[in-house]
Design a protein around this motif. Structure first.
Motif, PDB file in Angstrom:
ATOM      1  N   VAL A   1       0.877  -1.169   0.000  1.00 31.97           N
ATOM      2  CA  VAL A   1       0.000   0.000   0.000  1.00 31.97           C
ATOM      3  C   VAL A   1       0.912   1.216   0.000  1.00 31.97           C
ATOM      4  O   VAL A   1       1.738   1.380   0.909  1.00 31.97           O
ATOM      5  CB  VAL A   1      -0.913   0.024   1.240  1.00 31.97           C
ATOM      6  CG1 VAL A   1      -1.768   1.293   1.239  1.00 31.97           C
ATOM      7  CG2 VAL A   1      -1.791  -1.219   1.287  1.00 31.97           C
TER       8      VAL A   1
ATOM      9  N   ASP B   1      -0.343   7.718  -1.461  1.00 27.70           N
ATOM     10  CA  ASP B   1      -1.463   7.627  -2.392  1.00 27.70           C
ATOM     11  C   ASP B   1      -2.542   6.651  -1.932  1.00 27.70           C
ATOM     12  O   ASP B   1      -3.682   6.743  -2.373  1.00 27.70           O
ATOM     13  CB  ASP B   1      -0.979   7.223  -3.790  1.00 27.70           C
ATOM     14  CG  ASP B   1      -0.184   8.330  -4.452  1.00 27.70           C
ATOM     15  OD1 ASP B   1      -0.716   8.967  -5.371  1.00 27.70           O
ATOM     16  OD2 ASP B   1       0.960   8.574  -4.043  1.00 27.70           O
TER      17      ASP B   1
ATOM     18  N   ASP C   1      -2.941   3.613  -2.722  1.00 24.19           N
ATOM     19  CA  ASP C   1      -3.295   2.582  -3.697  1.00 24.19           C
ATOM     20  C   ASP C   1      -2.478   1.319  -3.450  1.00 24.19           C
ATOM     21  O   ASP C   1      -1.433   1.339  -2.803  1.00 24.19           O
ATOM     22  CB  ASP C   1      -3.087   3.088  -5.124  1.00 24.19           C
ATOM     23  CG  ASP C   1      -1.657   3.521  -5.393  1.00 24.19           C
ATOM     24  OD1 ASP C   1      -0.999   4.051  -4.475  1.00 24.19           O
ATOM     25  OD2 ASP C   1      -1.188   3.330  -6.530  1.00 24.19           O
TER      26      ASP C   1
ATOM     27  N   ASP D   1      -0.034  -4.030  -7.691  1.00 24.51           N
ATOM     28  CA  ASP D   1      -0.630  -5.205  -8.328  1.00 24.51           C
ATOM     29  C   ASP D   1       0.243  -6.413  -7.995  1.00 24.51           C
ATOM     30  O   ASP D   1       1.036  -6.887  -8.813  1.00 24.51           O
ATOM     31  CB  ASP D   1      -0.722  -4.999  -9.844  1.00 24.51           C
ATOM     32  CG  ASP D   1      -1.541  -6.077 -10.541  1.00 24.51           C
ATOM     33  OD1 ASP D   1      -1.799  -7.127  -9.903  1.00 24.51           O
ATOM     34  OD2 ASP D   1      -1.894  -5.885 -11.717  1.00 24.51           O
TER      35      ASP D   1
ATOM     36  N   ARG E   1     -15.022   9.034   1.191  1.00 22.73           N
ATOM     37  CA  ARG E   1     -14.886   9.095  -0.265  1.00 22.73           C
ATOM     38  C   ARG E   1     -16.196   9.560  -0.920  1.00 22.73           C
ATOM     39  O   ARG E   1     -16.161  10.362  -1.858  1.00 22.73           O
ATOM     40  CB  ARG E   1     -14.459   7.732  -0.821  1.00 22.73           C
ATOM     41  CG  ARG E   1     -13.025   7.366  -0.489  1.00 22.73           C
ATOM     42  CD  ARG E   1     -12.565   6.168  -1.297  1.00 22.73           C
ATOM     43  NE  ARG E   1     -12.521   6.474  -2.714  1.00 22.73           N
ATOM     44  CZ  ARG E   1     -11.506   7.097  -3.326  1.00 22.73           C
ATOM     45  NH1 ARG E   1     -10.448   7.485  -2.645  1.00 22.73           N
ATOM     46  NH2 ARG E   1     -11.552   7.320  -4.621  1.00 22.73           N
TER      47      ARG E   1
ATOM     48  N   PRO F   1      -7.538  10.515  -5.647  1.00 18.46           N
ATOM     49  CA  PRO F   1      -7.115   9.299  -6.347  1.00 18.46           C
ATOM     50  C   PRO F   1      -7.879   8.066  -5.859  1.00 18.46           C
ATOM     51  O   PRO F   1      -8.466   8.058  -4.773  1.00 18.46           O
ATOM     52  CB  PRO F   1      -5.621   9.189  -6.000  1.00 18.46           C
ATOM     53  CG  PRO F   1      -5.228  10.532  -5.508  1.00 18.46           C
ATOM     54  CD  PRO F   1      -6.445  11.106  -4.874  1.00 18.46           C
ATOM     55  N   GLU F   2      -7.838   7.021  -6.652  1.00 19.86           N
ATOM     56  CA  GLU F   2      -8.469   5.773  -6.268  1.00 19.86           C
ATOM     57  C   GLU F   2      -7.717   5.156  -5.085  1.00 19.86           C
ATOM     58  O   GLU F   2      -6.512   4.948  -5.142  1.00 19.86           O
ATOM     59  CB  GLU F   2      -8.478   4.789  -7.439  1.00 19.86           C
ATOM     60  CG  GLU F   2      -9.486   5.140  -8.530  1.00 19.86           C
ATOM     61  CD  GLU F   2     -10.920   5.092  -8.032  1.00 19.86           C
ATOM     62  OE1 GLU F   2     -11.241   4.190  -7.225  1.00 19.86           O
ATOM     63  OE2 GLU F   2     -11.710   5.973  -8.426  1.00 19.86           O
ATOM     64  N   SER F   3      -8.433   4.898  -4.017  1.00 28.53           N
ATOM     65  CA  SER F   3      -7.856   4.242  -2.846  1.00 28.53           C
ATOM     66  C   SER F   3      -8.978   3.639  -2.025  1.00 28.53           C
ATOM     67  O   SER F   3      -9.941   4.329  -1.689  1.00 28.53           O
ATOM     68  CB  SER F   3      -7.067   5.232  -1.982  1.00 28.53           C
ATOM     69  OG  SER F   3      -6.720   4.640  -0.739  1.00 28.53           O
ATOM     70  N   THR F   4      -8.837   2.356  -1.704  1.00 29.24           N
ATOM     71  CA  THR F   4      -9.809   1.686  -0.841  1.00 29.24           C
ATOM     72  C   THR F   4      -9.258   1.507   0.560  1.00 29.24           C
ATOM     73  O   THR F   4      -9.879   0.842   1.389  1.00 29.24           O
ATOM     74  CB  THR F   4     -10.188   0.308  -1.423  1.00 29.24           C
ATOM     75  OG1 THR F   4      -9.002  -0.492  -1.529  1.00 29.24           O
ATOM     76  CG2 THR F   4     -10.826   0.456  -2.801  1.00 29.24           C
ATOM     77  N   THR F   5      -8.112   2.085   0.836  1.00 30.25           N
ATOM     78  CA  THR F   5      -7.435   1.888   2.111  1.00 30.25           C
ATOM     79  C   THR F   5      -7.689   3.062   3.055  1.00 30.25           C
ATOM     80  O   THR F   5      -8.382   4.022   2.713  1.00 30.25           O
ATOM     81  CB  THR F   5      -5.925   1.711   1.901  1.00 30.25           C
ATOM     82  OG1 THR F   5      -5.357   2.964   1.490  1.00 30.25           O
ATOM     83  CG2 THR F   5      -5.636   0.654   0.842  1.00 30.25           C
TER      84      THR F   5
ATOM     85  N   GLN G   1      -6.241   8.325   2.457  1.00 27.38           N
ATOM     86  CA  GLN G   1      -7.056   9.022   1.463  1.00 27.38           C
ATOM     87  C   GLN G   1      -6.425  10.379   1.145  1.00 27.38           C
ATOM     88  O   GLN G   1      -6.591  11.342   1.887  1.00 27.38           O
ATOM     89  CB  GLN G   1      -8.490   9.193   1.984  1.00 27.38           C
ATOM     90  CG  GLN G   1      -9.227   7.885   2.186  1.00 27.38           C
ATOM     91  CD  GLN G   1      -9.464   7.162   0.864  1.00 27.38           C
ATOM     92  OE1 GLN G   1      -9.780   7.783  -0.155  1.00 27.38           O
ATOM     93  NE2 GLN G   1      -9.297   5.844   0.875  1.00 27.38           N
TER      94      GLN G   1
END
Length: 400
Positions: A184, A188, A190, A193, A312, A330-334, A337
């Motif tokens: 992570v 950011d 994110d 992968d 979010r 930005p995209e972040s599910t953690t 933020q």
């Protein structure tokens, strides 16, 4: 000359809005700390801690630390290889090896005083002249510094550009190849992968060093981290987990193939030449692991994800209603933020406006983040209530 030289550089930093300041916490780590800043003490709502599960002041861990101090004293007295390695250090390493074993079969763990020391150990001990390090450009500073100190050749690839990484691997001629990445990314939020990175490691006979400082305890079944989140299993992983963030205490560990762990123990300078962490810390960490994997840990992770979605959704609606703000989420599910505002002064101004409303949200500027991407780094915790997040959203509307 030295003082003049340093004062000139400090003035230059100030002119670029890059001066850093400390605030002094007057209470335990939590979502509503008392803070001293510029001679004024006040109660604030904080969105800046990495205490993602809200365990740093948990009564069970406070009691475990006190119990550990009563049993083991307050210091270790020496490095692990002299006389500082206690029974409870060994027990913690066994717990951590078991923790990661579903993802790294047969792994052995080594306990370090900090994640910075662990990353320096990894890259300098493994990155010899016969190795090449392949590093994501947004890796944490400890991985960057470890790579610079290593004797290995280091190649960096643009953030997340695995096509570039693959070309680098194809052209590599050294017998040892080490892919190095955050799991992570700390600024950011994110996720790397990791399945694709593992695929590249297997195809090009490389090892994959994963810094899971911000995934350990938060992601995956029972909070077992980013490897478990992706349901990955391989001996090619070399895993670093931080124990001072979601775990709520202090320290870090490396888990890997037993031969790699033994090599670190024999040659890693930041392991050999530093005093072992107090055994009471290891005692408290064993209690923390029980909390994280138990029902309470599961509840806290669910609550944390609810706060992430709440924030979010609120920020996305605000940005959609007022595109002139020129904010980027930005995209972040953690729990990390980032609200990117671009300009250093603008980020500082927004942080100051929130502080005036009793909220502590730090402005992050270069060189920590790339030029032109100054931001508020909003970190959420299971200690935050829904009302806390709504208060932050309201304050941002007022400040904007």
């Amino acid at each position: 000359m030295l003082i003049e030289h340093l004062n000139r550089q400090l003035r230059e930093r100030a002119g670029q809005s890059l001066t850093r300041q400390r605030r002094t916490a007057m209470s335990p780590c939590g979502s509503h700390p008392r803070v001293m800043h510029e001679g004024v003490e006040r109660l604030v709502l904080a969105f800046c801690s990495n205490d993602y599960l809200g365990l740093a002041n948990h009564p069970a861990l406070v009691a475990a630390l006190a119990e550990g101090a009563c049993r083991w004293g307050v210091g270790s007295g020496a490095s692990h290889l002299v006389s500082g390695h206690s029974e409870v250090h060994a027990a913690l390493e066994g717990d951590l090896a078991g923790w990661i074993s579903p993802c790294i079969p047969g792994a052995r763990a080594l306990f370090f005083g900090t994640g910075y020391l662990a990353n320096l150990a990894l890259l300098t001990a493994l990155g010899d002249a016969r190795a090449t390090l392949f590093a994501d450009k947004l890796n944490h500073a400890s991985l960057v510094d470890g790579g610079l100190l290593a004797r290995a050749h280091m190649q960096r690839y643009a953030h997340g550009r695995l096509d570039v990484l693959e070309r680098q691997l194809q052209n590599c001629t050294t017998p040892v190849r080490l892919i190095v990445t955050d799991a992570v990314f700390s600024m950011d939020g994110d996720l790397a992968d990791l399945p694709a990175l593992l695929n590249l490691a297997e195809r090009y006979d490389a090892w994959l060093i994963v810094d899971d400082a911000h995934g350990f305890g938060v992601l995956g079944p029972q909070g077992r981290g980013s490897l478990a989140h992706f349901d990955l299993r391989s001996e090619r992983f070399i895993y670093m987990g931080t124990l001072g963030k979601a775990a709520g205490v202090a320290g870090a560990f490396v888990a890997a193939h037993p031969t790699i762990a033994e090599w670190l123990l024999q040659v890693a300078r930041s392991y050999i030449y530093t005093t072992a962490a107090p055994p009471a810390i290891a005692h408290a960490l064993r209690a923390s692991l029980e909390l994280i994997t138990g029902e309470e840990g599961a509840r806290r992770r669910v609550w944390l994800q609810q706060r992430v979605h709440q924030l979010r959704d609120g920020l996305a609606a605000m940005i959609a209603q007022r595109p002139s703000l020129d904010w980027h989420l930005p995209e972040s599910t953690t729990a990390i933020q980032p609200l990117i505002v671009g300009d250093n002064e603008r980020a500082l101004s927004l942080s100051s406006a929130l502080e005036a409303q009793g909220l502590w949200v730090p402005a992050i500027r270069p060189p920590t983040v790339p030029l032109g991407t100054a931001r508020l780094r909003i970190t959420l915790s299971a200690a935050h209530a829904a009302g806390d997040v709504e208060r932050l959203l309201t304050a941002l509307r007022i400040a904007s």
